[in-house]
Design an enzyme around this catalytic site. Structure first.
Site, PDB file in Angstrom:
ATOM      1  CG  ASP A  39      -1.682   1.239   1.441  1.00  0.00           C
ATOM      2  OD1 ASP A  39      -1.853   1.985   0.454  1.00  0.00           O
ATOM      3  OD2 ASP A  39      -2.136   1.488   2.578  1.00  0.00           O
ATOM      4  CG  ASN A  41      -3.010   5.300  -1.163  1.00  0.00           C
ATOM      5  OD1 ASN A  41      -3.059   4.247  -0.518  1.00  0.00           O
ATOM      6  ND2 ASN A  41      -3.894   5.629  -2.064  1.00  0.00           N
ATOM      7  CG  ASP A  43      -5.932   3.146   0.411  1.00  0.00           C
ATOM      8  OD1 ASP A  43      -5.053   2.275   0.528  1.00  0.00           O
ATOM      9  OD2 ASP A  43      -6.548   3.352  -0.657  1.00  0.00           O
ATOM     10  CG  ASP A  47      -1.415   1.598  -3.724  1.00  0.00           C
ATOM     11  OD1 ASP A  47      -0.228   1.329  -3.941  1.00  0.00           O
ATOM     12  OD2 ASP A  47      -1.797   2.275  -2.739  1.00  0.00           O
ATOM     13  CG  ASP A 116      -6.869 -12.388 -13.434  1.00  0.00           C
ATOM     14  OD1 ASP A 116      -7.691 -13.108 -14.015  1.00  0.00           O
ATOM     15  OD2 ASP A 116      -6.297 -12.713 -12.371  1.00  0.00           O
ATOM     16  CG  ASP A 224     -11.614 -15.601 -13.370  1.00  0.00           C
ATOM     17  OD1 ASP A 224     -10.896 -15.863 -12.404  1.00  0.00           O
ATOM     18  OD2 ASP A 224     -12.852 -15.542 -13.299  1.00  0.00           O
ATOM     19  CD  GLU A 285      -9.441 -20.097 -12.226  1.00  0.00           C
ATOM     20  OE1 GLU A 285      -9.395 -20.291 -11.000  1.00  0.00           O
ATOM     21  OE2 GLU A 285     -10.281 -19.335 -12.747  1.00  0.00           O
ATOM     22  CG  HIS A 358      -6.262 -15.135  -6.114  1.00  0.00           C
ATOM     23  ND1 HIS A 358      -5.714 -15.731  -7.226  1.00  0.00           N
ATOM     24  CD2 HIS A 358      -7.547 -14.892  -6.412  1.00  0.00           C
ATOM     25  CE1 HIS A 358      -6.643 -15.846  -8.157  1.00  0.00           C
ATOM     26  NE2 HIS A 358      -7.771 -15.340  -7.690  1.00  0.00           N
ATOM     27  CG  ASP A 359      -8.993 -18.384  -6.254  1.00  0.00           C
ATOM     28  OD1 ASP A 359      -9.396 -17.339  -5.713  1.00  0.00           O
ATOM     29  OD2 ASP A 359      -9.023 -18.589  -7.476  1.00  0.00           O
TER      30      ASP A 359
HETATM   31  C1  NOJ Z   1     -11.396 -17.670 -10.214  1.00  0.00           C
HETATM   32  C2  NOJ Z   1     -10.659 -16.596  -9.489  1.00  0.00           C
HETATM   33  O1  NOJ Z   1      -9.336 -16.983  -9.309  1.00  0.00           O
HETATM   34  C3  NOJ Z   1     -11.397 -16.378  -8.187  1.00  0.00           C
HETATM   35  O2  NOJ Z   1     -10.688 -15.567  -7.293  1.00  0.00           O
HETATM   36  C4  NOJ Z   1     -12.750 -15.803  -8.509  1.00  0.00           C
HETATM   37  O3  NOJ Z   1     -13.507 -15.710  -7.328  1.00  0.00           O
HETATM   38  C5  NOJ Z   1     -13.511 -16.675  -9.508  1.00  0.00           C
HETATM   39  N1  NOJ Z   1     -12.689 -17.174 -10.576  1.00  0.00           N
HETATM   40  C6  NOJ Z   1     -14.629 -15.888 -10.138  1.00  0.00           C
HETATM   41  O4  NOJ Z   1     -14.109 -14.900 -10.984  1.00  0.00           O
END
Ligand code: NOJ
Length: 591
Positions: A39, A41, A43, A47, A116, A224, A285, A358-359
């Site tokens: 980050d 700034n 907040d 970013d 992405d 995605d 993905e 991130h999932d």
């Molecule tokens: C896969 C993404 O990696 C995930 O973070 C997202 O919630 C779903 N697709 C829906 O876009």
């Protein structure tokens, strides 16, 4: 020359990076989840300028490509995977000028940028959807998937949905819209309506948008849930599994009938002819894809995508109820899965290699051992096993530091819509005890990997001077970049070495791979071969000593190229004794 060709040429001149066919075989990709990276700034939200300020970290790691999770304008219902303007940056992340500066900064360091691409769905606040929902006669009505209520039901009442599919994020996959008295499909949250890819105008709009990004200098796309864009005609009801509240629509929306056609069309329309297209990286993905499907999607002759993210090895700790019904990992199952993908894409096509994103939970907490005793060594062992395989490795931000899962014990600790929706449905609709649901969410929840990158041991780990949007993982004083970057024994240095090996040893990028000891419950073993060279990787993925008869694998001598423990290397001469989480790679001149 068409506008598309022109934009490709602009990019080529902009990045100026060498791009021989299949350049990404030698490449390592680094994933940035911008809201949690840095980050600038105060907040509390990461970013783009925060990324620019940390480019040295990325350069030092030596990676070739950055994949940037969404920074587009978005109401942030699903942290940016719900986009309301594909051609602008959300003010919380910065501006287009910041993004241009990021692209230039990366290119100047010889690093490419992959954006992405989230086009299975938009946000319900996207102008396309606002037009589409405004009236049945709107020219954009057919840009989304609208259906009337099931015949014989009262629109809007439970059970009147056009079919029985459940949303991936709980509840039905349909939302009733009173204004026009019809339902729209949303495979994810109700704020993420699915686009109708059958409509050629939708496809053209996506191609135009992608070309616009290419013209800005981006070097590819991570697509995605791209295998969900072609749905089976008629959207039939899915099977209702034991205990499920909804039908399983997966067979009707994943890997659908026109997927190959749509992917090839994107490739042709956006990346130009074959010679130009080699400069880009595309990774789809594709949850639920089989090896056989991946052989087609990644066959270079078909020009669909360069590689996919497959999910099979991510499912080894899922019980019958899915990711929030966890079970222990059985190493032979994990190895067999990865072996199947290595074998299946050995001749043609290509693998992506990843432990986390991130999932998913943090790799070291899930596949390794995040205790103080074994955290570093197990993080290095996992990195070794992954990076020396055949395929393109992806490093999720913080993985190069051995960052762990966080503490998610109370529902207030969670931020992620998937976990929050699941909790609500489990406790309110199924009547489950919160004390039973929370541990599973704490183990598999996506917030584990979404806590801020741990830069140093100052407050909030140096991520922000403000209040972070999600609490920093408590162990940041011990695990942080400042402590690791210049320490040759750190997880960071080990990852840097892995990147270097991929760049420098053709056997790592191009060699064949043979898996060994598939039934062994402790050791991950494989060998690589290229011409007259060989490489052997042995990793003890357990907290107990292990033994391997390397001579039975045909190995009695070799030069050590990498190890993850400071003191001594096991000898190859006799039976190899591996200490807990010890991982070693040997190389020899004959295969
Ligand atoms: C896969 C993404 O990696 C995930 O973070 C997202 O919630 C779903 N697709 C829906 O876009």
């Amino acid at each position: 020359m068409t506008a598309a060709d022109e934009s490709v040429l602009i990019t080529t001149e902009r990045s100026g990076l060498p791009a021989e066919r299949g350049w990404w075989r030698k490449a390592v990709v680094y994933q940035i989840y911008p809201r949690s990276f840095a980050d600038s700034n105060g907040d509390g939200m990461g970013d783009i300028r925060g990324i620019i300020e940390h480019l040295d970290h990325i350069e030092k790691l030596g990676v070739d490509v950055v994949w940037l999770s969404p920074v587009y304008r978005s109401p942030q219902d699903d942290n940016g995977y719900d986009i309301s303007d594909y051609q602008d940056i959300d003010p919380m992340f910065g501006s287009l000028a910041d993004l241009d500066e990021l692209i230039a900064g990366l290119h100047a360091r010889g690093i490419r940028l992959v954006m992405d691409l989230v086009v299975n769905h938009t946000s319900d606040e996207h102008p396309w959807f606002e037009a589409s929902r405004s009236s049945k006669d709107d020219p954009k009505r057919d840009w989304y998937v609208w259906r009337p209520a099931r015949p014989g039901t009262v629109p809007g009442e439970p059970g009147a949905e056009p079919n029985n599919w459940g949303s991936i994020f709980s509840g039905p996959a349909w939302e009733y819209d009173e204004r026009t008295g019809e339902y729209y499909l949303h495979l994810f949250t109700r704020k993420q309506p699915d686009l109708n890819w059958e409509n050629p105008q939708v496809r053209r709009a996506v191609h135009d948008m992608m070309r616009w990004w290419v013209a800005r200098g981006v070097d590819g796309f991570r697509m995605d849930v791209i295998n969900f864009i072609s749905k089976v005609d008629g959207l039939p009801d899915g099977e209702v599994h034991d205990g499920a509240l909804f039908g399983n629509g997966f067979p009707f929306f994943a890997g659908g009938p026109r997927l190959d056609e749509f992917l090839a069309e994107i490739n042709r329309e956006v990346f130009g002819d074959d010679e130009e297209a080699v400069r880009f990286l595309t990774v789809g993905e594709m949850p639920g894809s089989t090896v056989e499907q991946a052989q087609l999607y990644t066959d270079p002759a078909r020009r669909e995508v360069d590689m996919i993210f497959q999910f099979e090895h991510m499912e080894v700790d899922e019980g019958p109820g899915g990711k929030f019904d966890p079970r222990p990992i059985h190493l032979p199952e994990l190895k067999r899965s990865l072996a199947r993908w290595q074998d299946g894409l050995a001749e043609n096509g290509w693998n992506s290699l990843y432990w986390s994103n991130h999932d998913r939970p943090r790799a070291v907490s899930r596949f390794g051992d995040d205790s103080e005793e074994y955290r570093e060594v197990s993080a290095k062992a996992l990195g070794t096993v992954l990076h020396l395989m055949r395929g393109t490795p992806y490093v999720y931000q913080g993985e190069e530091l051995g960052m762990t899962n966080t503490v998610l014990e109370r529902i207030e600790d969670f931020r992620d819509v998937e976990s929050l929706n699941y909790f609500r449905e489990a406790t309110e609709v199924r009547g489950q005890d919160p004390a039973e649901v929370l541990p599973a969410l704490g183990y598999a929840g996506r917030d584990n990997s979404r806590t801020p990158v741990q830069w140093d041991d100052s407050s909030n780990a140096g991520f922000t001077v403000g209040e972070p949007w999600i609490a920093v993982t408590p162990n940041y004083r011990m695990i942080n970049a400042a402590a690791q970057v210049d320490d040759p024994a750190s997880v960071f240095s080990h990852y840097r070495e892995l990147v270097r090996l991929r760049h420098e040893l053709p056997i790592v990028s191009d060699g064949t791979l043979t898996m060994h000891l598939l039934d062994d419950e402790q050791v991950f073993a494989y060998s690589r071969a290229l011409g007259d060279e060989g490489l052997l990787v042995l990793a003890n993925l357990s907290g107990r000593p292990a033994r391997v008869d390397a001579s039975a694998l045909g190995w009695t001598e070799g030069e050590v190229v990498l190890t993850n423990l400071p003191d001594g290397v096991p000898s190859l001469g006799a039976e190899v004794a591996l200490r807990p989480w010890e991982a070693v790679a040997w190389r020899r001149r004959h295969a």
